[in-house]
Design a protein around this motif. Sequence first.
Motif: not given
Length: 429
Positions: A337-347, A361-368, A412-415
């Motif tokens: 899921n993390a790799l799909r949402h960004t072209h940068a690295g995953v920590k 990445g750009s964060g998850l949709p609010r509904a999810i 912890a964070q989604s924005d």
Amino acid sequence: MKSSLTRRLTRTLFFLIAATTATSMFIVEVFVYDVEDTILDLELKAEAEYFTEQLREGRFQPIKTAQLEAVFLPEGEAETLLPEYFRNRRLPFSQEVETGHTTLLIVGERLEAPDGKLFLAQDITIMENREALVQLALVSVAGFMLLVGFIVARTGARYLVRPFNKLTREVLNTAPGTSMPQITTDYRDQEFCDIAKAFNRFLSELEHHVEREKSFVKLASHELRTPLAVMSGALNVLEQRQNLTAADQKTLARIRRAMQTMRDDTEVLLELARREASEGDARIIVLKEVLQNTIDDLEHGHPDHAGRISVDNNNPELRVKTHPALVRMLLRNLLQNALRHTHAGVKVRVIENRISVRDFGSGLPRAITEHLSAFQEPSAITSQQSKFNNTTFGLLIVRLVCERLGWDLEIAQSDNEGTEFLIHVHNLV
């Protein structure tokens, strides 16, 4: 905290009783005032007619009793001869006047034969005092009626809600399963009977649905295991021939490893579908090893993922007694899921007993995020089957696995700066 139906009914009934009491008291008060004014007005008018007749016949004499005073002032004489409360009145005059502790109802008329002014005063002090007692009695009666009204409202509300509470308890005590007892339908009110019957029909349909799901799981278990067994046998045959090159053996090892992962994942998915505990398969694992193996599998399966996942582990010896396949599935879905949402690295960070997986990445949709954070079934992530995309399905598996392991999932964070998932690990060794 939401208000209960009993309290709402109590407040409504008490408000209606209080409004009725206040209206009744107001009507009684107005009626008492009207009767008092009418009686006094009629009495003084009758007295005025009587004294006017005496004046015309020449038999009038000033009168002053304990309750009534009658005075005639001939035309041309000074008003200083009159008592103070009769002076400087515009005739005709009719009004209540207070003098000291005495309350007088004064009536004044101008006469033509004989010419002059006729004044009458009636002492209504006793009546005014009695009126105060009447008002006090009305207030006492109103207070008593409000007290009775509150008791009636509370008792009535409990009586009205009693069948509803009974129905609610029966519904809450119905545990989902393959065999669910039907709730009673012997209610006096037809509406409650209809609700109970509708719920029983729902239970029957749910039992059939659960039974179909169990049958499907059994069938899927057999159908999924059979081809895996065939592939495993074919791999064994290839190895026994001993005519494979080193590159072929490496490829064969990767196939066997992928097949074993598929077998474990199949078992895990079937266990999740059955909602059965897997205590028998629990064993002590080193979290660092499972995490590294999962990362290696992702990089081998997707070469473009190589080097994108960085690990910061301050607790490399963290050991947990749990199901290895479940943990591997949890980590793989989080990382995918993390790799799909960004072209940068995953920590990935392991901090004490927590696992942090963060993308940029750009964060998850609010509904999810709301559904993942809500205290409800994970299937509530989406109510429409058409919205079940790959990302949502992966997070659904993450939530299901966390519930099965008894671990806590936290966003912890989604924005717009990325998303960070925190897994709180339990069952430490």
